[in-house]
Design a protein around this motif. Structure first.
Motif, short mmCIF file in Angstrom:
data_model
loop_
_atom_site.label_atom_id
_atom_site.label_comp_id
_atom_site.label_asym_id
_atom_site.label_seq_id
_atom_site.Cartn_x
_atom_site.Cartn_y
_atom_site.Cartn_z
N PRO A 67 0.71 -1.16 -0.08
CA PRO A 67 -0.05 0.00 -0.06
C PRO A 67 0.91 1.40 0.03
CG PRO A 67 -0.82 -1.66 1.40
CD PRO A 67 0.34 -2.17 1.19
N ARG A 115 -9.88 3.56 6.25
CA ARG A 115 -8.71 4.08 5.81
C ARG A 115 -8.93 5.39 5.31
NH1 ARG A 115 -11.31 0.58 2.45
NH2 ARG A 115 -11.42 0.72 0.39
N ASP A 146 -0.83 0.23 -6.45
CA ASP A 146 -1.66 -0.47 -5.74
C ASP A 146 -2.86 0.36 -5.75
OD1 ASP A 146 -1.85 0.61 -2.54
OD2 ASP A 146 -0.21 1.28 -3.88
N ALA A 148 -4.62 1.40 -3.23
CA ALA A 148 -4.79 2.38 -1.94
C ALA A 148 -4.11 3.44 -2.45
CB ALA A 148 -3.62 2.03 -0.71
N THR A 371 -2.20 -4.56 6.76
CA THR A 371 -2.49 -3.81 5.63
C THR A 371 -3.93 -3.64 5.39
OG1 THR A 371 -2.08 -5.54 4.03
CG2 THR A 371 -0.36 -4.11 4.25
N HIS A 374 -5.20 0.37 5.53
CA HIS A 374 -4.96 1.14 4.70
C HIS A 374 -4.89 0.40 3.14
CE1 HIS A 374 -1.41 0.21 6.81
NE2 HIS A 374 -0.94 0.13 5.55
N GLY A 375 -4.86 -0.88 3.07
CA GLY A 375 -4.77 -1.42 2.04
C GLY A 375 -5.23 -2.60 1.87
N THR A 378 -4.80 -5.22 -0.93
CA THR A 378 -3.59 -5.88 -0.97
C THR A 378 -3.59 -7.04 0.09
OG1 THR A 378 -2.13 -3.98 -1.75
CG2 THR A 378 -1.01 -5.69 -0.46
N SER A 412 -12.44 -3.31 0.58
CA SER A 412 -11.83 -3.00 -0.68
C SER A 412 -12.87 -2.43 -1.61
CB SER A 412 -10.88 -3.81 -1.13
OG SER A 412 -11.77 -4.86 -1.39
#
Length: 932
Positions: A67, A115, A146, A148, A371, A374-375, A378, A412
């Protein structure tokens, strides 16, 4: 470096963009090797010469999965040894993304909360980096970036920074991922496409010593691609580009070839110690091999690290190594990075781990969990890799990881895939595990709701309730309350209340006060939807008493309670107590990482702040809700967040944003006519009205509310949301139609049990009557109705509506000939509009005062505000009170703000003034006042 040829026009386009204010995004696109990286380098030199701060990042084919990796590459080294002037909460969020911030962040960090907060922190960091001369950020090879990073770009487009900032993205159009396309589709970026070099430009690049025949060969074979051209001209032969690169690599001696392969495994940029371990060479030999690769211009130095001169060269080096050697190299890379963060080890581990390798499964799972916030995209990728490594014998472990994968996919925005994964979990769970099944059914039902499939969600819950053993009473309450939430979230208030009655009785028998509080809150909303305000108020009071008695730990187990209660309180005209419960729910959301109620908490907070007159804060809360809704990819959440944003910005007279938000809210409701589509139509109608589109306002509102009887709006909400109809009909010169709408609203409230207990409804109706009376010259009746409206809104803390009623009263007094009384009322309204940061509406009132012969001039900015222009009017007011020595509690009482709002203002002020303490803030304000 070869001289710069054939890109003067493209460089001029980018250079011209430096003069644009605010955010500017440019896309530099072209095939591999066409010169994107070189153009970015030349542009950075121009921007630096013009005084801009210049930062550059490059995504890697492997590292790009982490991310924000391309952003980390750009900004992390710049931050080493410096402390950004940002508050502790922002630094804590940044520390999870940027290694350079880790030592600066406070020890205590929030567990989550969405996030969107990380995106906000990164946006603040970029603004800080941009001050004072502006920031130029070039991000290369973002086709490997990515999701993010794409989400952050979307946020910057939706909420542009307030400082000059230019972001230049370079990528290969044929490899552009969908998430990058989606993020750029929402903004107006400058598109710069690099074409192949012409024959004359090729001639200029290769120099005069090349024959015309050879020049033609080079131009034709390279296709005008500078990278291909460079490789072909060095080779001295006519061959394909790939053949030339492989020939160049084949000519390397053994140490250089091993280092080239090892460096390709590690991705760019790489370090000496790590590449030596992967190549199984001593560091001294590895350094010599690297020096030779630099001489051959296969790799280039990058500070204390190295990177390939171009990703295509790296790919050729990787592809020329044998599969067996690469497998061992990735294993060695994972071992060499054993002390590095697991997110750096994961790309190598997932390439070499074998089925049943529990260490690899644990590492990939750990990387995914790191992650999640924030990701999540991923995290989902690494969870899939971990699941693929599981042997068939560990069914329970597989179900656990599948459940985590479903959660990551929800975060996501991959809702359909999440639905499939969670349904797989549910189908594979054995019937003798009712607790796990109940949790899985709730998770599935929530995804169905996000997709707008409320009947499917209801069916899942009912089916599980029927098969649940009677002995599992707690799980039964959980499912019953979720069943109530399905109806309320869809605003289908006509739920089967027997389920909630049963849940409430069982929760009381179990002594579970958190569940009892939630059941009471659901009862309050259900009673409200049934137009029984009397019962709704009783249930609201009981739920509030229970929730206020619960500790944070008890309440944190399930945030449905405060979210449902807060919305009931908003509906029942209790914005101040609703704001208190919303702030508590949001704080617990951040602490625990729960996010499924986040949009409803944020939109509720925006609505409460709007009613209380905190319009700047309401705008910020609505914008945050939009960010969370966009990340969710749920049209249901988009509809609610954009609806509230349209209402807030309509009150602020932010015409453009109000209209855009209203249209987006309606667009999110396409194909669905329900309560939310009706409210979205009302929000769009209000936005159209302030934009002078009265005919369209009426048409949209009536159509989206189900027709002339407004059947999709519940009776008690009709006066609140349909008030725009009255104003629009008056604007169209149709007072009779305006009166008809007003009578309809009045009847709807009168026929509701306890409708008279909701004073704000009486306020809306009185305001509509006053508007109609004014339109036909019945000023005495208008004065009486406007006075009633003002009084009703005052007792319910509806500050903006009270101001609007007072403005209407002033106009009615003026029309009746009582100029002095009109001036008194309008002057007070102008003052209140100023305090609420509503300059457009304030200036309109001053126009009315001048028309009455009152020498009214809009007040200049206060001395302190003029001296501190970066602060809003409300922030200036709070800063002045801090400088006067008032505590937060005293400021709360003075300005009638919540504790959370005061703390947020002070945090924002400290960030804008770049001070770290309350004392420093006060000193800065005092100095600014003295200087001015």
């Amino acid at each position: 470096m070869a001289h710069f040829v054939g890109r003067a026009e493209e460089l001029a386009v980018l250079t011209a963009l430096l003069a644009r204010p605010g955010l500017c995004i440019a896309e530099v696109v072209g095939e591999p090797g066409i010169g994107k990286t070189r153009l970015l380098a030349e542009f950075r030199a121009v921007a630096a010469a013009n005084g801009h701060r210049v930062l550059a990042g490059q995504a890697g084919e492997l590292s790009g999965t982490a991310p924000f990796s391309v952003l980390v590459d750009a900004v992390d080294d710049v931050l080493v040894g410096s402390r950004p002037a940002l508050d502790d909460q922002t630094l804590a969020l940044l520390a999870d993304v940027l290694p350079s911030i880790e030592d600066l962040a406070p020890a205590h960090r929030p567990a989550g909360g969405g996030r969107y907060r990380v995106h906000g922190a990164l946006s603040e960091l970029l603004e800080w980096l941009a001050a004072p001369a502006g920031l130029v950020l070039t991000l290369d090879d973002v086709h490997w970036a990515d999701e993010a990073t794409s989400e952050l770009l979307s946020r910057l487009v939706r909420r542009p920074p307030r400082v000059p900032m230019m972001i230049v993205l370079a990528y290969r159009p044929l490899q552009q991922p969908p998430h990058l396309s989606a993020s750029l589709a929402t903004g107006n970026s400058e598109f710069v496409e690099l074409a192949p070099l012409s024959r004359d430009q090729v001639a200029e690049l290769v120099g005069p010593d090349v024959s015309q025949h050879r020049l033609s060969q080079l131009h034709d074979l390279s296709g005008g691609n500078p990278l291909y051209l460079d490789a072909l001209s060095k080779a001295g032969t006519v061959a394909s580009f790939d053949a030339v690169l492989h020939a160049e690599l084949a000519m390397l001696a053994e140490p250089e070839r091993l280092i080239a392969h090892a460096a390709a495994v590690l991705d760019d940029p790489f370090e000496l110690a790590t590449v030596a371990r992967v190549a199984e060479l001593p560091e001294r030999a590895a350094k010599g091999a690297l020096d030779e690769l630099v001489v051959r211009d296969l790799v280039r130095t990058d500070g204390g690290k190295w990177r390939y001169r171009h990703p295509l060269v790296r790919r050729a080096a990787y592809g020329s190594a044998s599969r067996g050697w690469l497998h061992g190299a990735h294993s060695r890379a994972a071992r060499a990075l054993v002390d590095a963060p697991v997110v750096q080890q994961a790309p190598h581990v997932m390439r070499v781990a074998r089925v049943g390798d529990q260490d690899a499964i644990a590492l990939l799972t750990s990387a995914a969990r790191e992650t999640f916030v924030h990701g999540p995209a991923t995290a989902a990728q690494w969870l899939r890799a971990a699941i693929d490594l599981l042997p068939e014998t560990v069914a329970d472990q597989r179900l656990g990881l599948l459940a985590e994968l479903g959660h990551a996919l929800v975060l996501s925005g991959s809702l359909h895939e999440s639905r499939q994964v969670l349904q797989t979990v549910l189908h594979q769970l054995p019937p003798d595990e009712p607790a796990r099944r109940a949790a899985a059914v709730v998770a599935c039902a929530r995804v169905e709701q996000l997709l707008g499939h409320h009947q499917e969600a209801r069916g899942l819950l009912l089916a599980e309730l029927r098969r649940l053993p009677m002995t599992h009473r707690r799980e039964k309450v959980l499912l019953e309350l979720e069943l109530g939430s399905v109806g309320l979230i869809s605003c289908d208030f006509q739920i089967d209340i027997r389920w909630i009655d049963d849940a409430l009785a069982t929760a009381r028998e179990l002594g579970d006060r958190a569940m009892e509080a939630e059941a009471c809150a659901v009862q309050a909303l259900a009673a409200y939807g049934a137009a029984d305000a009397t019962a709704a108020l009783e249930w609201q009071r009981e739920s509030a008493m229970l929730i206020d008695q619960l500790s944070d730990d008890d309440l944190a187990a399930n945030l449905n309670g405060p979210a449902t209660l807060s919305w009931a309180e908003l509906y029942l005209a209790r914005p101040r107590v609703a704001l208190r419960h919303l702030d508590r729910g949001l704080a617990l959301s951040v602490r625990t990482g729960q996010s499924h109620q986040l949009v409803y908490l944020l939109t509720g907070k925006a609505m409460a702040q709007l009613l209380l007159g905190d319009l700047v804060d309401a705008s910020a809360s609505a914008a945050e809700a939009v960010e969370v809704a966009e990340l969710s990819a749920s049209d249901k959440l988009r509809a609610s967040s954009y609806t509230i944003q349209a209402m807030v910005e309509t009150s602020r007279r932010n015409r453009g944003l109000a209209l855009r938000a209203g249209k987006r809210a309606v667009r999110a409701c396409v194909g669905t006519l329900d309560w939310w589509s009706a409210v979205a139509g009302c929000a769009l109608g209000g936005a159209r009205l302030i934009n002078g589109e009265a005919d369209a306002a009426v048409a949209d509102l009536v159509r989206l509310s189900g027709g002339p009887e407004l059947p999709l709006l519940d009776p008690l909400h009709r006066p609140v949301f349909a008030r725009s109809l009255v104003a629009a009909e008056v604007s169209r010169g149709r007072p009779a139609d305006a009166r008809r709408w007003t009578v309809m609203m009045e009847q709807a409230v009168a026929e509701s049990s306890g409708g008279d207990l909701l004073a704000n409804r009486a306020g809306h109706i009185a305001y509509c009557h006053a508007t109609v009376h004014m339109s036909v010259g019945q000023t005495r009746d208008a004065i009486e109705c406007a006075t009633r409206a003002m009084s009703a809104f005052h007792v319910t803390d509806h500050v903006v509506q009270e101001m609007e009623s007072r403005e209407l009263l002033g106009l009615a007094l003026a029309a009746s000939g009582d100029t002095d009384a009109a001036i008194n009322e309008l002057a007070e309204v102008a003052k209140q509009y100023e305090l609420c940061d509503m300059p457009g509406r304030r200036d309109g009132v001053y126009q009315q005062l001048r028309a009455l012969g009152y020498n009214a001039v809009a007040p200049r900015r206060s001395t302190q505000r003029a001296a501190l222009p970066q602060l809003t009017a409300r922030e200036t007011e709070v800063a002045a009170l801090v400088a006067d020595g008032l505590t937060n509690r005293e400021i709360m009482q003075r300005l009638r703000l919540s504790r959370r709002t005061v703390e947020t203002h002070i945090s924002n002020i400290r960030g804008k003034l770049e001070v770290e303490s309350r004392a420093a803030l006060a000193a800065t304000v005092i100095r600014a006042g003295q200087a001015s």
